[in-house]
Design a protein around this motif. Structure first.
Motif, PDB file in Angstrom:
ATOM      1  N   SER A   1       0.838  -1.199   0.000  1.00 18.75           N
ATOM      2  CA  SER A   1       0.000   0.000   0.000  1.00 18.75           C
ATOM      3  C   SER A   1       0.872   1.248   0.000  1.00 18.75           C
ATOM      4  O   SER A   1       2.009   1.243   0.494  1.00 18.75           O
ATOM      5  N   TYR A   2       0.305   2.309  -0.572  1.00 16.57           N
ATOM      6  CA  TYR A   2       0.975   3.609  -0.594  1.00 16.57           C
ATOM      7  C   TYR A   2      -0.026   4.664  -0.153  1.00 16.57           C
ATOM      8  O   TYR A   2      -1.184   4.655  -0.569  1.00 16.57           O
ATOM      9  N   SER A   3       0.434   5.590   0.685  1.00 15.91           N
ATOM     10  CA  SER A   3      -0.428   6.663   1.170  1.00 15.91           C
ATOM     11  C   SER A   3       0.345   7.973   1.168  1.00 15.91           C
ATOM     12  O   SER A   3       1.506   8.014   1.594  1.00 15.91           O
ATOM     13  N   HIS A   4      -0.315   9.018   0.669  1.00 19.36           N
ATOM     14  CA  HIS A   4       0.271  10.360   0.711  1.00 19.36           C
ATOM     15  C   HIS A   4      -0.728  11.279   1.404  1.00 19.36           C
ATOM     16  O   HIS A   4      -1.884  11.385   0.993  1.00 19.36           O
ATOM     17  N   THR A   5      -0.277  11.936   2.478  1.00 20.20           N
ATOM     18  CA  THR A   5      -1.134  12.812   3.274  1.00 20.20           C
ATOM     19  C   THR A   5      -0.629  14.245   3.183  1.00 20.20           C
ATOM     20  O   THR A   5       0.525  14.526   3.523  1.00 20.20           O
ATOM     21  N   GLN A   6      -1.501  15.132   2.722  1.00 18.41           N
ATOM     22  CA  GLN A   6      -1.180  16.560   2.661  1.00 18.41           C
ATOM     23  C   GLN A   6      -1.637  17.249   3.953  1.00 18.41           C
ATOM     24  O   GLN A   6      -2.676  16.931   4.506  1.00 18.41           O
ATOM     25  N   ASP A   7      -0.815  18.190   4.423  1.00 19.35           N
ATOM     26  CA  ASP A   7      -1.122  18.962   5.635  1.00 19.35           C
ATOM     27  C   ASP A   7      -1.267  18.065   6.860  1.00 19.35           C
ATOM     28  O   ASP A   7      -2.149  18.255   7.693  1.00 19.35           O
ATOM     29  N   PHE A   8      -0.391  17.069   6.957  1.00 23.71           N
ATOM     30  CA  PHE A   8      -0.371  16.198   8.124  1.00 23.71           C
ATOM     31  C   PHE A   8      -0.210  17.043   9.388  1.00 23.71           C
ATOM     32  O   PHE A   8       0.651  17.914   9.461  1.00 23.71           O
ATOM     33  N   PHE A   9      -1.087  16.796  10.379  1.00 23.53           N
ATOM     34  CA  PHE A   9      -0.964  17.549  11.632  1.00 23.53           C
ATOM     35  C   PHE A   9      -0.619  16.613  12.782  1.00 23.53           C
ATOM     36  O   PHE A   9      -0.983  15.433  12.781  1.00 23.53           O
ATOM     37  N   ALA A  10       0.104  17.170  13.741  1.00 23.41           N
ATOM     38  CA  ALA A  10       0.586  16.375  14.862  1.00 23.41           C
ATOM     39  C   ALA A  10       0.717  17.263  16.087  1.00 23.41           C
ATOM     40  O   ALA A  10       0.796  18.496  15.990  1.00 23.41           O
ATOM     41  N   GLN A  11       0.746  16.618  17.230  1.00 21.04           N
ATOM     42  CA  GLN A  11       0.948  17.338  18.487  1.00 21.04           C
ATOM     43  C   GLN A  11       2.445  17.560  18.690  1.00 21.04           C
ATOM     44  O   GLN A  11       3.230  16.614  18.693  1.00 21.04           O
ATOM     45  N   VAL A  12       2.837  18.827  18.831  1.00 23.63           N
ATOM     46  CA  VAL A  12       4.246  19.176  18.984  1.00 23.63           C
ATOM     47  C   VAL A  12       4.421  20.015  20.238  1.00 23.63           C
ATOM     48  O   VAL A  12       3.461  20.569  20.784  1.00 23.63           O
ATOM     49  N   THR A  13       5.648  20.092  20.702  1.00 24.58           N
ATOM     50  CA  THR A  13       5.982  20.921  21.857  1.00 24.58           C
ATOM     51  C   THR A  13       6.732  22.149  21.377  1.00 24.58           C
ATOM     52  O   THR A  13       7.816  22.048  20.814  1.00 24.58           O
ATOM     53  N   ASP A  14       6.137  23.314  21.583  1.00 27.28           N
ATOM     54  CA  ASP A  14       6.735  24.576  21.183  1.00 27.28           C
ATOM     55  C   ASP A  14       7.124  25.357  22.439  1.00 27.28           C
ATOM     56  O   ASP A  14       6.847  24.941  23.564  1.00 27.28           O
ATOM     57  N   THR A  15       7.768  26.508  22.250  1.00 22.50           N
ATOM     58  CA  THR A  15       8.269  27.282  23.392  1.00 22.50           C
ATOM     59  C   THR A  15       7.558  28.627  23.475  1.00 22.50           C
ATOM     60  O   THR A  15       7.078  29.186  22.491  1.00 22.50           O
ATOM     61  N   LEU A  16       7.521  29.138  24.710  1.00 25.43           N
ATOM     62  CA  LEU A  16       7.001  30.476  24.982  1.00 25.43           C
ATOM     63  C   LEU A  16       7.984  31.143  25.940  1.00 25.43           C
ATOM     64  O   LEU A  16       8.130  30.725  27.096  1.00 25.43           O
TER      65      LEU A  16
END
Length: 808
Positions: free
Chosen positions: A610-625
């Motif tokens: 199988s092959y899959s291509h996902t546009q605008d994949f979103f994920a939970q990330v840790t950013d800084t403030l």
């Protein structure tokens, strides 16, 4: 420690593979494969008779995959007779044995149309392989004993749960969960809590559908996991009572009861289940941010009580018309306490400068009520109409108290900041859908439409606590209301092309309208976000079946993954004073384009690419403030491409030993869209194995486990290898009405995870786990009538081929 972990995981893999060593078979035998229009037929009696006088020479039986091997035959002329309740007796042509085995190939049994009521005692295999889905029959695996609905997903073949409780199938995240063929109304933590109210005793099977047809909602970039709850089909009054106890680090208990009363015109059913216990979790996270290391260690214990109930009825007006009603509810009560200790160490000093201790306590209540009205019409000419109307309401209440105590490097108190957070949530869902199908243009045409509207109301109240008094902080409190309306319509066409080809094509149209409105004292661009978008989702499949040994299938589909409601909520949820969670109202949906080629050998051995291509994949990330704070949020970070090679191998080594193996090798690439995100390329190998043994004196033994090599979670976390090994034994009494089960899960405690990630200028090293190592004791008693009613209608051959291509 790392060497010990590798040894444990290697031992898990070794045990699983060792148990699949096969043995040689005898000669001078007759073999074959028995099927019906619904697929392989297990437990068919096979009588090999002498052609001269019809006397019985040898007797055999098909296994769970419809295969039979009758050995010990001498040279001569024979024919075979096949007997199975629910099917007409059938004889083969006369054949000769002359110094070699005989392969009768595929035998098709015809259903006994006059059968109305029969005594049925069949055993389904633990895993069923279909071209469009894999079915995990929960009731047939004793390793499921004592598990809840969410933990069962960890045991399902090809399914992995990451550190954020995201479900991964064939190397892809973004799975849509269904309950009884309907999309779950909840998402995120709300969905996880709901699944934990379901007990293994409530669940009949779990379907893993990687290439859904246009009849299904387009949501779910990686496909659908459909959890089918139990429905008794026996006539009369009958039921099941289950009680269980488990111990790992803490004590756990569960029980359930289901009742069913069925007559020819009416079926009434009800069930109730519960679970109680204390659950331990831990997570360690080391964060390097702008030259300062924040080393956090968290341990928590949650006391939970879960209750789940439903009641329903089906009225069979006549052979064509059926009307049904269903009401369900669940209640989840949680009380938790945990401690997070964060050592703060400047890199240029090398010693702990400060320590933050956050002793969190909290309570939470989750409850849901839902109702469904349904109608079905079906005639003998292939016309079928189904109508469903649903209403559901969900509410969550949470109260969390968080003291933050700062100490210096010597352990002396510097200062203290204490907070309380109240966060009630209310969700209402209304949906209606209609599906119609009929034979047309040499095949079957299906059309349908659906309307749904969801409103979620989230309030967040933040209190500063001074000397035991709570003072509302209006600048950090808010209300977020999100409304989403989806209108959909689809058409699907399936037909048989000649005798060996089958085609299915579908197109689904979905219109999405959403509004997110934030009310707070701090105005920003996040206050009001309105969206409208219209999408087409094509799907299709083509199968080629030259003979009973081989079947080829090609499937494709376009899917969408919409952000869950909590991910869109922009208010801040504090974990400690230095870390918090924040939603992102500007998240874009992700679109997935999937294609799959598969080959099935003798209806059981399946190989797929199988092959899959996902546009605008979103994920939970840790950013800084700022310089010292970090927060979790969800962002569109990359375009994802995944190639997966899958192999499914169910087979029997001996009559008393059956095996199922599922192997997946995938290669994932995450091409960065955000400057802070690093492009990642990662190969991953995963294995699931299930061994079932029928032993002396009626005992049944199961050995199962899973393994995953280093992989990527959420597009950001690079994980280490992990796995689990389970064992269970069962003994039945009182003419198989009473079953005693003992199960051990994660025996070597190899399922805790380890991972590392980099996002922007911040790097992380983390580890975590839960109380997965347990021993469980369970008693199940079945009572009442065992007389099963024959099927109300029969599927056509075209229906079966439609299923094989991923159709309706």
């Amino acid at each position: 420690m790392r060497h010990s972990q590798i040894q444990k995981i290697s031992l898990v893999v070794f045990i699983m593979l060792l148990s699949t060593i096969s043995f040689s078979q005898g000669t001078y035998k007759v073999k074959g494969f028995i099927a019906s229009v619904d697929g392989p037929v297990p437990f068919v009696s096979v009588l090999v008779k002498n052609a001269a006088d019809s006397s019985v020479a040898r007797v055999g039986v098909t296994d769970t995959l419809g295969i039979f091997n009758v050995s010990g035959l001498k040279n001569g002329s024979f024919f075979t007779t096949y007997k199975m309740v629910g099917y007409k007796d059938q004889n083969s042509e006369v054949f000769e044995i002359n110094g070699a085995d005989v392969d009768l190939k595929e035998i098709q049994l015809a259903a006994d149309g006059e059968l109305d009521m029969v005594m049925v005692s069949q055993i389904r295999p633990v895993i069923e392989i279909h071209p469009d889905k894999t079915v995990f029959n929960v009731d047939n695996t004793i390793n499921a004993t004592g598990s809840n609905g969410f933990d069962l997903l960890r045991k399902a073949p090809g399914v992995i749960i990451d550190n954020s409780n995201n479900i991964i199938v064939e190397g892809k995240s973004g799975v849509q969960v269904y309950i009884d063929n309907k999309p779950a109304i909840l998402s995120g933590d709300d969905l996880i809590n709901f699944l934990r109210t379901l007990q293994a005793a409530d669940i009949d099977n779990i379907e893993i559908i990687t290439q859904p047809s246009s009849k299904y909602d387009a949501a779910g970039g990686a496909g659908i996991i459909n959890i089918i709850l139990k429905r008794d089909k026996n006539l009369g009054t009958n039921g099941t009572i289950t009680a269980g106890y488990a111990y790992g680090r803490n004590h756990h208990a569960n029980s359930s009861i289901s009742l069913n009363h069925r007559r020819k015109k009416l079926n009434v059913y009800t069930s109730y289940s519960n679970s109680f216990g204390k659950n331990y979790h831990f997570m360690n996270m080391e964060r390097d941010q702008y030259g300062v290391v924040y080393d956090s260690k968290t341990e928590s214990n949650n006391y939970t009580g879960a209750h789940n109930a439903k009641i329903g009825a089906d009225w069979f007006i006549n052979k064509r018309h059926t009307f049904g009603v269903l009401a369900s509810g669940n209640y989840f009560d949680a009380r938790g306490e945990g401690t997070t200790t964060t050592d703060i160490t400047p890199s240029n000093i090398g010693t702990v400068d400060q320590r933050l201790i956050a002793d969190n306590t909290g309570t939470g209540l989750n409850y849901q009520v839902a109702g469904n009205l349904n109608y079905r019409f079906a005639d003998t000419l292939g016309h079928e109409l189904t109508i469903d109307a649903d209403y559901a309401q969900y509410a969550r209440e949470s109260n969390n108290y968080q003291p933050n105590l700062y100490l210096d490097g010597n352990g002396d108190t510097l200062f203290e900041n204490n907070f309380r957070m109240l966060a009630p949530t209310n969700i209402q869902i209304i949906s209606a859908k209609a599906d119609y199908a009929q034979n047309l243009w040499g095949g079957k045409v299906s059309v349908g439409a659906k309307f749904s509207i969801v409103e979620t109301d989230n309030t967040f109240e933040f209190y500063d606590v001074f000397d035991g008094g709570d003072v509302l902080n209006v600048d950090r409190s808010n209300n977020f209301v999100y409304t989403e309306n989806i209108n959909a319509a689809y058409v699907n066409y399936a037909r048989k092309l000649k005798t060996k080809w089958n085609l299915q094509l579908g197109l689904r149209l979905e219109q999405t309208n959403s509004v997110g409105e934030l009310t707070s004292t701090q105005s920003s661009a996040d206050d009001y976000v309105e969206r409208h978008y219209l999408n087409l989702f094509p799907s299709g499949g083509l199968t080629y079946t030259p003979n009973y040994k081989h079947m080829w299938a090609v499937n494709f589909s376009k899917r969408i993954q919409r952000p869950n409601y909590q991910s869109l909520n922009p208010f801040v949820n504090q974990s400690t004073e230095l870390s918090f969670m924040k939603g992102n109202p500007f998240l874009q949906p992700a679109y997935a384009y999937n294609a799959k080629i598969s080959h099935t050998f003798k209806y059981r051995f399946t190989t797929s690419v199988s092959y899959s291509h996902t546009q605008d994949f979103f994920a939970q990330v840790t950013d800084t403030l700022g310089l010292d704070k970090a927060f979790l949020t969800t962002m569109n970070v990359a375009d994802q491409s995944t190639i997966n090679l899958g192999v499914s191998l169910p087979f029997s080594i001996k009559k008393w030993w059956s095996v199922y193996l599922s192997l997946n090798g995938s290669y994932s690439q995450y091409l960065a869209q955000d400057d802070k995100f690093q492009t990642i390329n990662q190969p991953t190998f995963s294995l699931y194995a299930q061994n079932s043994f029928l032993m002396k004196w009626g005992f049944k033994l199961e050995l199962s486990g899973w393994f995953s090599s280093p992989s990527v979670w959420g597009g950001t976390y690079l994980t280490k290898s992990m796995g689990s090994f389970d064992a269970a034994i069962e003994k039945k009494f009182m003419k198989d009405r009473l079953a005693l089960r003992i199960a051990g899960s994660d025996i070597f405690y190899t399922s805790p995870w380890k991972a590392e990630a980099t996002f922007g200028d911040v790097s992380f090293i983390g580890a975590g786990g839960y109380e997965s190592q347990r021993i469980t004791f369970s008693l199940t008693y079945n009572f009442g009538n065992r007389e099963a009613k024959g099927p109300r209608d029969r599927k056509t051959g075209l229906d079966d081929e439609d299923k094989r291509t991923g159709g309706n």
